[in-house]
Design a protein around this motif. Structure first.
Motif, PDB file in Angstrom:
ATOM      1  N   GLY A  28       0.800  -1.220   0.000  1.00 34.14           N
ATOM      2  CA  GLY A  28       0.000   0.000   0.000  1.00 34.14           C
ATOM      3  C   GLY A  28       0.832   1.268   0.000  1.00 34.14           C
ATOM      4  N   GLY A  29       2.143   1.136  -0.122  1.00 27.76           N
ATOM      5  CA  GLY A  29       3.014   2.310  -0.152  1.00 27.76           C
ATOM      6  C   GLY A  29       3.820   2.514   1.108  1.00 27.76           C
TER       7      GLY A  29
ATOM      8  N   ALA B 274       1.737   6.215  13.702  1.00 31.14           N
ATOM      9  CA  ALA B 274       2.043   5.642  12.387  1.00 31.14           C
ATOM     10  C   ALA B 274       0.744   5.395  11.636  1.00 31.14           C
ATOM     11  CB  ALA B 274       2.826   4.340  12.544  1.00 31.14           C
ATOM     12  N   GLU B 275       0.804   5.574  10.317  1.00 27.76           N
ATOM     13  CA  GLU B 275      -0.396   5.433   9.477  1.00 27.76           C
ATOM     14  C   GLU B 275      -0.047   4.684   8.201  1.00 27.76           C
ATOM     15  OE1 GLU B 275      -3.674   8.644   8.141  1.00 27.76           O
ATOM     16  OE2 GLU B 275      -1.734   8.899   7.116  1.00 27.76           O
TER      17      GLU B 275
ATOM     18  N   VAL C 158      -5.014  -6.638  -1.364  1.00 22.05           N
ATOM     19  CA  VAL C 158      -3.892  -7.160  -0.579  1.00 22.05           C
ATOM     20  C   VAL C 158      -4.407  -7.813   0.702  1.00 22.05           C
ATOM     21  CG1 VAL C 158      -1.772  -6.540   0.670  1.00 22.05           C
ATOM     22  CG2 VAL C 158      -2.281  -5.476  -1.535  1.00 22.05           C
ATOM     23  N   VAL C 159      -5.418  -7.205   1.299  1.00 24.93           N
ATOM     24  CA  VAL C 159      -6.034  -7.805   2.482  1.00 24.93           C
ATOM     25  C   VAL C 159      -6.510  -9.218   2.153  1.00 24.93           C
ATOM     26  CG1 VAL C 159      -7.962  -7.656   4.103  1.00 24.93           C
ATOM     27  CG2 VAL C 159      -6.706  -5.581   3.473  1.00 24.93           C
TER      28      VAL C 159
ATOM     29  N   ASP D   3     -10.799  -0.417   0.852  1.00 23.26           N
ATOM     30  CA  ASP D   3      -9.434  -0.455   1.376  1.00 23.26           C
ATOM     31  C   ASP D   3      -9.423  -0.225   2.889  1.00 23.26           C
ATOM     32  OD1 ASP D   3      -8.460  -0.746  -1.277  1.00 23.26           O
ATOM     33  OD2 ASP D   3      -8.611   1.438  -1.540  1.00 23.26           O
ATOM     34  N   LEU D   4      -8.270  -0.497   3.489  1.00 27.73           N
ATOM     35  CA  LEU D   4      -8.119  -0.403   4.946  1.00 27.73           C
ATOM     36  C   LEU D   4      -7.192   0.745   5.325  1.00 27.73           C
ATOM     37  CD1 LEU D   4      -8.552  -1.771   7.797  1.00 27.73           C
ATOM     38  CD2 LEU D   4      -6.372  -2.952   7.360  1.00 27.73           C
TER      39      LEU D   4
END
Length: 416
Positions: free
Chosen positions: A113-114, A245-246, A253-254, A326-327
């Protein structure tokens, strides 16, 4: 030498001093023999506890007393994990099977996710002395004086005279009867900072004594700090490094990496980490297993493992974004207590780990930046561990993984 020690002519703790710096390993070997022969089991002398090939000069007067060897632990590497744009390998010293593998799985999902973005919101170690006064009236006067411009300036000047790195940030006070508690908070450069802040606090109290000659300092640490004990004040006010943290994990992907869904993760995180922890009356424990990852990294990098009590304070949050596809995940850790100089960071293996991370010792141009970087790495790694464990629980994989990878065969008796 053994006979002299057995007859009380040489103190066991003084063997290094008696034998000299060139005979440190011999001193350890002799002490080991003495302890073994005095013990009930008499097994230590010939045991598997390692003795040789260790630099005891780094330990002497700094890390441990009455040394009889050292305890090696497996060192695993999780990741790498993209933390603030840099790929970082996560060092973890642990004896818990599946922990490194699980954290690595979390790293893989987060990278897809980056990576993880971190922010440091606060950096200040604390010390909270307990001070007695003859009456509550005088104690209240002292409290008011500390809050005044004159009082704060006096204490700040005295405090900062003890170190070029010690910069007093705040003073928080409270009264319990005629006992005044003062929570000193200060930046401590790249050191974890307990020695530094204790020295500064002592000097500040000497200056305060000039204003209030009848005060009695009961203890330099009055548990208002709070060090190595669960305490709401650390959770609310922070201690050491406060990091958030984020990360965003794509829904695909989950499903493909974590084998679950965004909806299932968010639901379980709420019910377990938030509601379950609230029902248990938790303080700072709104997470799945932050202490697991943090403590493994603490041991690997030479931190004080006992400070995992407050350093593991963490709240893990998950929510669906992009129409639930997305999460979005965050971890907030208000009291990570770490340093890259002093303490266990003087030991060669731990220094080597810090070298691998590129943060050994004091930062050459920006004091404190190395220790802050370590705190950021820990928070990001905790996120990876949290994501993987919650996913395993949501998918029902946890027990199967532990049965397969976390069962020692060595001491398991055969079926009769």
């Amino acid at each position: 030498v053994i006979l002299l020690a057995q007859n009380g002519k040489i103190a066991m703790y003084a063997l290094e001093k008696v034998l000299g710096m060139d005979e440190l390993e011999r001193a350890v070997r002799i002490r080991r023999a003495l302890v073994s022969r005095q013990s009930r089991t008499k097994t230590l002398e010939a045991s598997d506890i390692p003795l040789v090939n260790y630099d005891y000069s780094r330990v002497l007067g700094a890390c441990c007393e009455n040394v009889v060897g050292y305890i090696p632990l497996p060192l695993g590497i999780a990741g790498p994990l993209n933390i603030d744009g840099q790929m970082i390998h996560i060092p973890m010293a642990t004896a818990e099977g599946t922990l490194v593998a699980s954290t690595s799985r979390g790293c893989k999902a987060l990278n897809a996710g980056g990576g993880v973005t971190t922010v440091l919101t606060q950096d200040g170690m604390t010390r909270g002395p307990a001070i007695d006064f003859p009456s509550v009236t005088l104690a209240a006067q002292a409290k008011a004086w500390i809050a005044s411009e004159e009082g704060y300036s006096t204490l700040k000047t005295a405090f900062e005279s003890t170190s070029r790195f010690a910069k007093l940030q705040s003073l928080k006070t409270t009264l319990a009867g005629r006992t005044l508690f003062v929570r000193f908070a200060t930046a401590t450069g790249d050191a974890m900072g307990m020695n530094m802040i204790s020295k500064g606090t002592e000097k500040a109290l000497e200056a305060m004594q000039q204003q209030f000659p009848d005060m009695v300092t009961l203890a330099l640490s009055g548990n208002y700090c709070t060090d190595k004990k669960p305490a709401a004040i650390n959770w609310i006010e922070g201690r050491g490094k406060s990091v958030v943290a984020e990360a965003v994990v794509p829904g695909k992907v989950v499903k493909s990496v974590l084998k679950t869904t965004v909806e299932a993760l968010c639901n379980l995180n709420t019910k377990k980490n938030l509601v379950g922890s609230a029902m248990a009356g938790s303080i700072g424990g709104f997470n799945a297993h932050a202490a697991n990852i943090l403590t493994a990294m603490f041991i690997a990098t030479g931190q004080d493992p006992a400070q995992n009590v407050e350093s593991s304070n963490c709240i893990t949050l998950m929510e669906p974004i992009n129409d639930g596809q997305d999460l979005l995940m965050t971890v907030s850790m208000p009291s990570i207590e770490v340093g890259t100089v002093g303490g266990g960071t003087v030991l060669a293996p731990q220094q080597a780990v810090l070298d691998m991370l590129g943060i050994r010792g004091a930062h050459p141009t920006h004091p404190g930046q190395n220790a802050q970087a370590l705190a950021r790495m820990i928070a990001a790694a905790v996120m990876a561990g949290e994501l993987s464990l919650i996913s395993a629980l949501a998918a029902g994989h946890l027990i199967r993984a532990h049965m397969a990878h976390n069962r020692s065969q060595t001491n398991t008796p055969a079926a009769s």
